[in-house]
Write an enzyme that holds these catalytic residues in place. Structure first.
Site, PDB file in Angstrom:
ATOM      1  N   HIS A  72     -51.109  47.611  22.846  1.00 17.35           N
ATOM      2  CA  HIS A  72     -51.443  48.746  23.722  1.00 17.35           C
ATOM      3  C   HIS A  72     -51.578  50.078  22.964  1.00 17.35           C
ATOM      4  O   HIS A  72     -50.806  50.995  23.164  1.00 17.35           O
ATOM      5  CB  HIS A  72     -50.446  48.883  24.877  1.00 17.35           C
ATOM      6  CG  HIS A  72     -48.989  48.652  24.537  1.00 17.35           C
ATOM      7  ND1 HIS A  72     -48.351  49.300  23.511  1.00 17.35           N
ATOM      8  CD2 HIS A  72     -48.065  47.842  25.098  1.00 17.35           C
ATOM      9  CE1 HIS A  72     -47.096  48.894  23.478  1.00 17.35           C
ATOM     10  NE2 HIS A  72     -46.900  48.010  24.420  1.00 17.35           N
ATOM     11  N   HIS A 120     -51.948  40.604  26.535  1.00 10.59           N
ATOM     12  CA  HIS A 120     -50.641  41.284  26.648  1.00 10.59           C
ATOM     13  C   HIS A 120     -50.303  41.408  28.124  1.00 10.59           C
ATOM     14  O   HIS A 120     -50.881  42.221  28.839  1.00 10.59           O
ATOM     15  CB  HIS A 120     -50.689  42.669  26.006  1.00 10.59           C
ATOM     16  CG  HIS A 120     -49.363  43.382  26.008  1.00 10.59           C
ATOM     17  ND1 HIS A 120     -48.807  43.939  24.877  1.00 10.59           N
ATOM     18  CD2 HIS A 120     -48.479  43.639  26.999  1.00 10.59           C
ATOM     19  CE1 HIS A 120     -47.647  44.497  25.170  1.00 10.59           C
ATOM     20  NE2 HIS A 120     -47.426  44.343  26.467  1.00 10.59           N
ATOM     21  N   HIS A 131     -44.559  46.586  19.544  1.00  9.51           N
ATOM     22  CA  HIS A 131     -44.508  47.786  20.385  1.00  9.51           C
ATOM     23  C   HIS A 131     -44.322  48.947  19.413  1.00  9.51           C
ATOM     24  O   HIS A 131     -43.229  49.157  18.901  1.00  9.51           O
ATOM     25  CB  HIS A 131     -43.366  47.719  21.404  1.00  9.51           C
ATOM     26  CG  HIS A 131     -43.366  48.901  22.331  1.00  9.51           C
ATOM     27  ND1 HIS A 131     -43.724  48.816  23.661  1.00  9.51           N
ATOM     28  CD2 HIS A 131     -43.126  50.217  22.104  1.00  9.51           C
ATOM     29  CE1 HIS A 131     -43.694  50.027  24.210  1.00  9.51           C
ATOM     30  NE2 HIS A 131     -43.318  50.898  23.282  1.00  9.51           N
ATOM     31  N   LYS A 185     -42.510  39.124  19.230  1.00  8.40           N
ATOM     32  CA  LYS A 185     -42.656  40.512  19.668  1.00  8.40           C
ATOM     33  C   LYS A 185     -41.543  41.377  19.120  1.00  8.40           C
ATOM     34  O   LYS A 185     -40.357  41.114  19.326  1.00  8.40           O
ATOM     35  CB  LYS A 185     -42.649  40.553  21.200  1.00  8.40           C
ATOM     36  CG  LYS A 185     -42.869  41.931  21.808  1.00  8.40           C
ATOM     37  CD  LYS A 185     -44.299  42.409  21.681  1.00  8.40           C
ATOM     38  CE  LYS A 185     -44.459  43.868  22.069  1.00  8.40           C
ATOM     39  NZ  LYS A 185     -44.556  44.075  23.505  1.00  8.40           N
ATOM     40  N   HIS A 217     -47.076  41.078  31.299  1.00  4.59           N
ATOM     41  CA  HIS A 217     -45.698  40.878  31.776  1.00  4.59           C
ATOM     42  C   HIS A 217     -45.754  40.144  33.106  1.00  4.59           C
ATOM     43  O   HIS A 217     -46.326  40.663  34.066  1.00  4.59           O
ATOM     44  CB  HIS A 217     -44.984  42.215  31.950  1.00  4.59           C
ATOM     45  CG  HIS A 217     -44.905  42.991  30.669  1.00  4.59           C
ATOM     46  ND1 HIS A 217     -43.867  42.849  29.772  1.00  4.59           N
ATOM     47  CD2 HIS A 217     -45.774  43.870  30.111  1.00  4.59           C
ATOM     48  CE1 HIS A 217     -44.089  43.632  28.717  1.00  4.59           C
ATOM     49  NE2 HIS A 217     -45.245  44.259  28.891  1.00  4.59           N
ATOM     50  N   ASP A 226     -51.351  44.718  29.638  1.00 12.21           N
ATOM     51  CA  ASP A 226     -49.983  45.249  29.739  1.00 12.21           C
ATOM     52  C   ASP A 226     -49.595  45.454  31.196  1.00 12.21           C
ATOM     53  O   ASP A 226     -48.783  46.324  31.507  1.00 12.21           O
ATOM     54  CB  ASP A 226     -49.830  46.558  28.942  1.00 12.21           C
ATOM     55  CG  ASP A 226     -48.359  46.941  28.736  1.00 12.21           C
ATOM     56  OD1 ASP A 226     -47.499  46.042  28.804  1.00 12.21           O
ATOM     57  OD2 ASP A 226     -48.087  48.136  28.522  1.00 12.21           O
TER      58      ASP A 226
HETATM   59  C1  NCD Z   1     -43.463  47.232  30.006  1.00  9.67           C
HETATM   60  C2  NCD Z   1     -42.519  46.527  30.993  1.00  9.67           C
HETATM   61  O1  NCD Z   1     -42.285  47.077  32.087  1.00  9.67           O
HETATM   62  O2  NCD Z   1     -42.063  45.426  30.690  1.00  9.67           O
HETATM   63  N1  NCD Z   1     -43.647  48.587  30.429  1.00  9.67           N
HETATM   64  C3  NCD Z   1     -44.670  49.403  30.064  1.00  9.67           C
HETATM   65  O3  NCD Z   1     -44.644  50.581  30.446  1.00  9.67           O
HETATM   66  N2  NCD Z   1     -45.678  48.990  29.354  1.00  9.67           N
HETATM   67  C4  NCD Z   1     -42.904  47.115  28.636  1.00  9.67           C
HETATM   68  C5  NCD Z   1     -43.855  47.506  27.538  1.00  9.67           C
HETATM   69  O4  NCD Z   1     -44.840  46.815  27.267  1.00  9.67           O
HETATM   70  O5  NCD Z   1     -43.621  48.559  26.924  1.00  9.67           O
HETATM   71 ZN    ZN Z   2     -46.097  45.463  27.534  1.00  8.74          ZN
END
Ligand code: NCD
Ligand code: ZN
Length: 343
Positions: free
Chosen positions: A173, A13, A135, A98, A15, A246
């Site tokens: 998460h 996971h 999520h 997702k 970003h 995450d």
């Molecule tokens: C994530 C993001 O910034 O893209 N932020 C987070 O707090 N985890 C989005 C997500 O996974 O909820």
């Molecule tokens: Zn995330």
């Protein structure tokens, strides 16, 4: 034991963002992980296979020379996603779809307003064996922010898992005892990813001597009893639980704001933080399966053949890292992590 060699791990996971932000963070992940399940919450969101594949190309183009890293792409589910798009996603090797409840987190406004509205899509995904990545938080303002995961499970996830009995599902998460218990009690094909922050911090970390925006993520950190439950799940050896950092970078200006963004950047120590948490729990021997086997097995991908070696030696974390035209404040900024990647 001062060094630890494990099969190269996967981050299930992540970003990575896009453009200069992608270029700034990608090397941190590629140095540690062989593959990562890359989240589709860009602006605009990756709602089509064409957009997801083009993003995959941009990720590959941004890799440092010689890096051995494969992005595993995902599609952003909306109430308008067609069966045709889902079948094309499966054919293109997209590993999951997702589900963001609309308004639940960063760039989720195009997400799903009513979970029942995507039942037709879930029917197709079940038929073609395309996993659903969730999520798991309700957005109902009447629900306390600390209860949103537990309420989502009860109201939405439990019915989905029961109705679509063959659909593979990742509760992303997880942050609560209720999340852990749900996954443990669920049928085969239901799994969860776990972040380093939810293993190592409770909600006190949000207010340690003052307001700590760099400890703010979603789902938000919970009470100590929940951290303990999530840690117990991670070190249990149960294949339903696997690593997903995450890591979610935001520019400093968006974190230091009257309405700061949710997201913690952890890719700079994306495996080291887990080594530290597992060691503190006396469970270092369980790290490899959690980090390198369980995710691959869930996604039905071959396990990685290369290795990664860590050494127990404190490393200082910089106060900030370059991030396009701004900077990024990493988890533990100005502090230390007890392990380092050496090879
Ligand atoms: C994530 C993001 O910034 O893209 N932020 C987070 O707090 N985890 C989005 C997500 O996974 O909820
Ligand atoms: Zn995330």
């Amino acid at each position: 034991m001062d060094t630890l060699t494990i099969a190269r791990p996967d981050d299930c996971h992540l970003h990575l963002r896009d453009g200069p932000a992608l270029a700034a963070v990608l090397a941190d992940t590629a140095r540690r992980f062989a593959r990562a399940v890359v989240m589709p919450n860009l602006r605009p969101p990756l709602t089509t296979v064409a957009a997801a594949l083009a993003y995959g190309e941009r990720i590959r183009a941004a890799l440092p020379a010689g890096a051995d890293f494969t992005p595993l792409l995902t599609l952003y589910l909306t109430e308008a996603t067609t069966g045709e798009e889902l079948r094309a996603a499966k054919a293109a090797g997209i590993v999951g779809v997702k589900l963001y409840p609309a308004g639940a987190t960063t760039h989720s406004d195009a997400g799903v307003r009513r979970v029942e509205a995507i039942y037709p899509q879930l029917e197709v995904m079940q038929a073609i064996d395309l996993p659903l990545l969730v999520h798991g938080e309700v957005t109902d303002p009447a629900v306390d922010v600390f209860d949103r995961e537990a309420v989502f499970i009860e109201r939405h996830l439990a019915p989905v898992v029961e109705r679509f009995a063959l659909l593979r599902v990742v509760l992303e998460h997880i942050t609560t005892r209720e999340g852990v218990d749900f996954v443990l009690g669920a049928r085969a094909g239901v799994a969860a990813s776990i972040t380093p922050q939810h293993l190592s911090m409770n909600r006190g970390a949000l207010f340690e001597g003052g307001l700590r925006p760099h400890h703010y993520c979603l789902p938000v950190l919970k009470r100590e009893e929940h951290r303990e439950a999530v840690l117990a799940a991670a070190i249990s050896g149960d294949a339903k639980f696997f690593l997903g950092t995450d890591s979610a970078p935001h520019p400093l200006r968006d974190k230091h704001s009257a309405c700061g963004c949710a997201g913690i950047y952890s890719a700079h120590a994306g495996i080291e933080l887990y080594a530290e948490a597992f060691e503190a729990a006396g469970a270092l021997a369980k790290l490899e399966a959690f980090a390198s086997h369980h995710g691959a097995d869930f996604y039905r991908l071959p396990r990685n053949t290369g290795t990664l070696t860590l050494r127990r030696a404190p490393a200082r974390v910089p106060d900030s890292l370059p991030f396009g035209d701004d900077v990024l404040v990493p988890l533990r900024a100005g502090g230390q992590v007890a392990w380092q990647v050496v090879d």
